[in-house]
Design a protein around this motif. Structure first.
Motif, mmCIF file in Angstrom:
data_model
loop_
_atom_site.group_PDB
_atom_site.id
_atom_site.type_symbol
_atom_site.label_atom_id
_atom_site.label_comp_id
_atom_site.label_asym_id
_atom_site.label_seq_id
_atom_site.Cartn_x
_atom_site.Cartn_y
_atom_site.Cartn_z
ATOM 1 N N ARG A 108 0.835 -1.211 0.000
ATOM 2 C CA ARG A 108 0.000 0.000 0.000
ATOM 3 C C ARG A 108 0.868 1.258 0.000
ATOM 4 N NH1 ARG A 108 -3.583 -3.341 3.178
ATOM 5 N NH2 ARG A 108 -2.475 -2.809 5.109
ATOM 6 N N LYS A 109 1.934 1.243 0.760
ATOM 7 C CA LYS A 109 2.840 2.397 0.799
ATOM 8 C C LYS A 109 3.492 2.634 -0.562
ATOM 9 C CE LYS A 109 3.995 2.179 5.715
ATOM 10 N NZ LYS A 109 5.062 1.920 6.719
ATOM 11 N N SER A 111 2.272 1.744 -3.476
ATOM 12 C CA SER A 111 1.234 2.237 -4.391
ATOM 13 C C SER A 111 0.979 3.725 -4.173
ATOM 14 C CB SER A 111 -0.062 1.447 -4.191
ATOM 15 O OG SER A 111 0.102 0.099 -4.570
ATOM 16 N N ALA A 112 0.919 4.104 -2.914
ATOM 17 C CA ALA A 112 0.683 5.519 -2.593
ATOM 18 C C ALA A 112 1.827 6.380 -3.109
ATOM 19 C CB ALA A 112 0.505 5.696 -1.093
ATOM 20 N N PRO A 118 -4.722 2.140 -3.416
ATOM 21 C CA PRO A 118 -4.155 1.064 -2.578
ATOM 22 C C PRO A 118 -4.842 -0.284 -2.803
ATOM 23 C CG PRO A 118 -5.630 2.420 -1.278
ATOM 24 C CD PRO A 118 -5.574 3.068 -2.627
#
Length: 460
Positions: A108-109, A111-112, A118
């Motif tokens: 998720r990090k 992707s961000a 996410p």
């Protein structure tokens, strides 16, 4: 036939947001001569409790939102849920995911950081069946739906928004079975709606993406998706999500406060439904005027004030026989005939049943005064009340008008200085019923007793 449902999780008490969901589905079913079902989504074994199942049913009965047929339980369809998952897995539409929480957090990090949503990256999606089976024997895993794709779309049929189309590239691969083997909301809820024959589902627009997943899921299983009506969310007065802090209540709390159930129904039915006339005062009149097309797709704000305004209005419309059991708990020692006369006297002067305690002095000369009443007595003075008592005894059976004229003649007081001390002496309150009615209700001996008490209190 139209069939709607209310499907709460029995993990807590019924709150305002739940009431709105239940009410809208009930109104829609009754409007169209359909059926309204109650189904408990009880597959969260650790949090589901019988006490909440019983409480929710009691609250719905109290509100008049009665359901059709037997109460349904999601756990009763457990075999169908597992069969649905197996069918999807066999088609390659559901798969085991072995990614750890730390790995998912890192994904998720990343992707961000790349400016991407996410979503799950699909790391386990392409594992072979054999490899997944081997790993499942020793590793923790969840089940995901294989929804995300570079092409294709999912259509959610919605009567308020029109058909809502989701590109599959914008959808995730949602988890449908947790690592402990329990199902999340998505699959059981969708399968149950299909099996129970639900034709229409009214719920908040925060479920719109869930509806896309569920429409895809039931379509792949060979079922038809229900028609949805995604309405605007219910917010607190401050515009935040409704919670205890922003003004939410449990139905049990409101019942304990003495709220009339129809007051909650009235206030809730009108939220986001601006064309509901004030003249609709009972539940079936609300059904008559209900039009789902008028339900707002914008968020609406809850108002306790509006709910209690309806309570007062409905309270004043009650006949005395219906009012009596509401005020009885506050005056348990008063006999039935006296309480009935008292109800007739004060019925237009109370906003809640508990307000009757403000007028307890009408029933008992020893009852405490309103906090603001004693200063009025002391300002009027004992001499004023001696003259009032003498005037009453001299007239022997006077009415309010002739008595106040005589007191004015004896004391020189007029206007508020005349009427207010007499009101607080007899009723114990600064406001209340017409004094001519109070005089008739009390009778001569009771009036003399209250004037004697006023003399003592003015001197103290």
């Amino acid at each position: 036939m139209i069939i709607t449902r209310f499907a709460p999780s029995p993990t807590g008490l019924l709150h305002l947001g739940n009431v709105r969901t239940a009410l809208l589905n009930w109104l829609y079913a009754r409007k169209h001569g359909g059926r309204f079902l109650l189904r408990f989504e009880d597959t969260d074994r650790d949090r589901s409790e019988q006490v909440f199942i019983d409480a929710i049913q009691q609250d719905l009965h109290w509100l008049g939102l009665n359901w059709d047929g037997d109460v349904l339980f999601q756990s009763g369809h457990a075999v169908k849920h597992r069969a649905a998952l197996d069918s999807l897995a066999a088609q390659g539409l559901a798969y085991r995911c072995f990614c750890s929480e730390s790995q998912l957090g890192l994904d998720r990090k990343l992707s961000a950081a790349r400016g991407l949503p996410p979503r799950y990256v699909g790391r386990c999606r392409h594992l072979s069946v054999d490899e997944a089976e081997v790993r499942a024997a020793s590793e923790s895993f969840v089940w995901r739906l294989a929804v995300h794709a570079d092409e294709g779309a999912v259509t959610v049929p919605d009567l308020l928004h029109g058909d809502v189309v989701f590109a599959r590239r914008d959808l995730d691969d949602p988890v449908v079975v947790r690592s402990d083997g329990s199902f999340t909301f998505l699959l059981p809820n969708a399968v149950d709606d299909a099996v129970d024959g639900i034709t229409h589902v009214l719920r908040g627009d925060d479920h719109l993406t869930n509806s896309a997943y569920q429409a895809w899921l039931v379509g792949e299983l060979g079922y038809a998706a229900p028609v949805y009506l995604h309405h605007g969310l219910l917010l607190g007065m401050d515009g935040s999500k409704l919670s205890k802090r922003s003004g939410s209540h449990s139905v049990a709390e409101l019942r304990e406060e003495g709220l009339l159930p129809l007051a909650l129904v009235q206030a809730m039915a009108r939220l986001g439904h601006p064309n509901m006339p004030d003249s609709a005062h009972d539940a079936m009149q609300l059904v008559e005027y209900f039009n789902a097309a008028h339900v707002s797709t914008s968020s609406v704000r809850w108002s306790d004030h509006e709910m209690w305004r309806w309570h007062t209005r409905l309270l004043h419309e009650l006949d005395r026989a219906s009012l009596l059991p509401l005020i009885r708990p506050w005056l348990p020692e008063v006999d039935e005939a006296r309480l009935l006369s008292f109800a007739a006297l004060i019925e237009r002067n109370i906003e809640r049943a508990g307000d009757v305690v403000q007028f307890r002095r009408l029933l008992d000369v020893a009852a405490p005064l309103e906090e603001e009443a004693l200063p009025v007595m002391r300002e009027a003075g004992a001499a004023f009340y001696r003259q009032a008592l003498a005037a009453w005894q001299e007239l022997d059976g006077a009415d309010w008008r002739s008595w106040t004229a005589a007191v004015r003649e004896r004391t020189g007081c007029k206007g508020k200085a005349l009427f207010m001390p007499l009101r607080v002496a007899l009723s114990g309150a600064l406001h209340g019923p017409e004094m001519s009615d109070v005089v008739s209700f009390l009778g001569s001996d009771e009036i003399e007793a209250r004037l004697g008490s006023a003399i003592e209190q003015a001197e103290s």
